[in-house]
Enzyme design. Structure first.
Site, PDB file in Angstrom:
ATOM      1  N   CYS A 197       0.841  -1.194   0.000  1.00  0.00           N
ATOM      2  CA  CYS A 197       0.000   0.000   0.000  1.00  0.00           C
ATOM      3  C   CYS A 197       0.880   1.250   0.000  1.00  0.00           C
ATOM      4  O   CYS A 197       1.978   1.261   0.559  1.00  0.00           O
ATOM      5  CB  CYS A 197      -0.914   0.003   1.225  1.00  0.00           C
ATOM      6  SG  CYS A 197      -2.216  -1.238   1.164  1.00  0.00           S
ATOM      7  N   CYS A 223       2.462  -9.205   5.630  1.00  0.00           N
ATOM      8  CA  CYS A 223       1.304  -8.580   4.992  1.00  0.00           C
ATOM      9  C   CYS A 223       0.008  -9.113   5.587  1.00  0.00           C
ATOM     10  O   CYS A 223      -0.088 -10.288   5.964  1.00  0.00           O
ATOM     11  CB  CYS A 223       1.358  -8.875   3.498  1.00  0.00           C
ATOM     12  SG  CYS A 223      -0.055  -8.307   2.569  1.00  0.00           S
TER      13      CYS A 223
END
Length: 235
Positions: A197, A223
Site C-alpha cells: 500500500c 502482509c
C-alpha cells in the site's frame, strides 16, 4: 482426510516437483477441492499469474484493492490480466460499513498498521475465500521473517495454503520473468523492489533487504493477506 495430514502428504509428494507442476496439481487436486490464486499484482506476482494462466485462464484470481494502492499497481493489474487472458480476476475491497466505522478519515494506518491491514486486507480476503478450499500464494523462504521455514503446502484453519515458489530465490524469479518476457511492475525500476500500500511502502536501496521498504521502522513484517482476522472483527 484431516487437512494437516493432507498437507504433509502433498509436501512429501512434491518435495522434488517444480513450481509449475505444483500449480497444476493444486488446481486439479480433488482432495483439496476448489482453489484460487491470491495475488497482490506486486513486484514478483506475474510469475504465478503466468503459471496459473498456462493451466487455466478461468482460474479464480483474487486481487485485494485496499483503496490505498499505488495507481501503478492498479494499472499493472489491468495490464497483466489482459496480457495473460485471465478471465476471472475478482477485485475485492474492504466492506464500506467497516471503513466508515473504523477508518472514515483513512488514517488508521498511522495509529495501528495491523488494524488497517485487518480492515483492508484480512477481513475482505477471509470473505472472498469463503467458497474455496485452498489458495495459492507467492510467498518465498528467502523473504525471511515468518516465511523462512515455509512449506510447499500448509494447513491454515479449514483451508490448505499452497506456496509453489517457497524454495525459489530472487534470481529464480528474475530468470523466469526474463525467459517468458513478462512485464515488470513499473515501480520496481523506480526503487521499490517490494510493493504494498502507498502509505506503508518506501523505496529500498540496493544494499537493503528487498522488503525493507515495507512498514519501514516498524516491527511489522507480514502482509495482512497472511494474517488471521482479529477476533473482535472476525466475520
Amino acid at each position: 482426510m484431516p487437512l494437516k495430514e493432507l498437507a504433509e502428504r502433498r509436501n512429501m509428494l512434491h518435495r522434488k516437483s517444480d513450481a509449475q507442476t505444483i500449480v497444476k496439481h493444486a488446481l486439479d487436486d480433488v482432495q483439496i477441492g476448489k482453489v484460487a490464486l491470491v495475488s497482490s499484482f506486486g513486484a514478483e506476482a506475474v510469475v504465478l499469474l503466468h503459471m496459473v494462466a498456462q493451466v487455466g485462464k478461468a482460474t479464480p484470481v483474487i486481487f485485494l484493492d485496499t483503496e490505498m494502492l499505488f495507481p501503478e499497481t492498479l494499472a499493472y493489474q489491468r495490464e497483466v490480466s489482459g496480457l495473460l487472458g485471465l478471465t476471472d480476476v475478482r477485485i475485492i475491497g474492504p466492506d464500506r460499513n467497516d471503513v466508515l466505522t473504523h477508518d472514515v478519515d483513512g488514517l488508521l494506518h498511522q495509529a495501528d498498521t495491523d488494524a488497517c491491514c485487518d480492515l483492508r486486507k484480512t477481513r475482505p480476503l477471509n470473505r472472498a475465500l469463503g467458497e474455496f478450499d485452498g489458495w495459492i500464494t507467492g510467498r518465498k523462504r528467502y523473504q525471511g521473517g515468518q516465511r523462512a521455514q515455509l512449506p510447499l503446502y500448509e494447513k491454515e484453519d479449514r483451508k490448505i495454503k499452497i506456496n509453489p515458489l517457497a524454495n525459489w530465490s530472487a534470481q529464480d524469479v528474475q530468470d523466469y520473468m526474463g525467459a517468458h518476457d513478462l512485464p515488470r511492475h513499473p515501480l520496481v525500476a523506480d526503487g521499490y523492489p517490494s510493493v504494498g500500500c502507498m502509505p506503508c511502502t518506501t523505496r529500498a536501496n540496493v544494499l537493503e533487504d528487498p522488503r525493507a521498504g515495507r512498514w519501514r521502522n516498524a516491527e511489522k513484517t507480514e502482509c495482512g493477506i497472511h494474517n488471521r482476522p482479529r477476533k473482535e472483527h472476525a466475520a
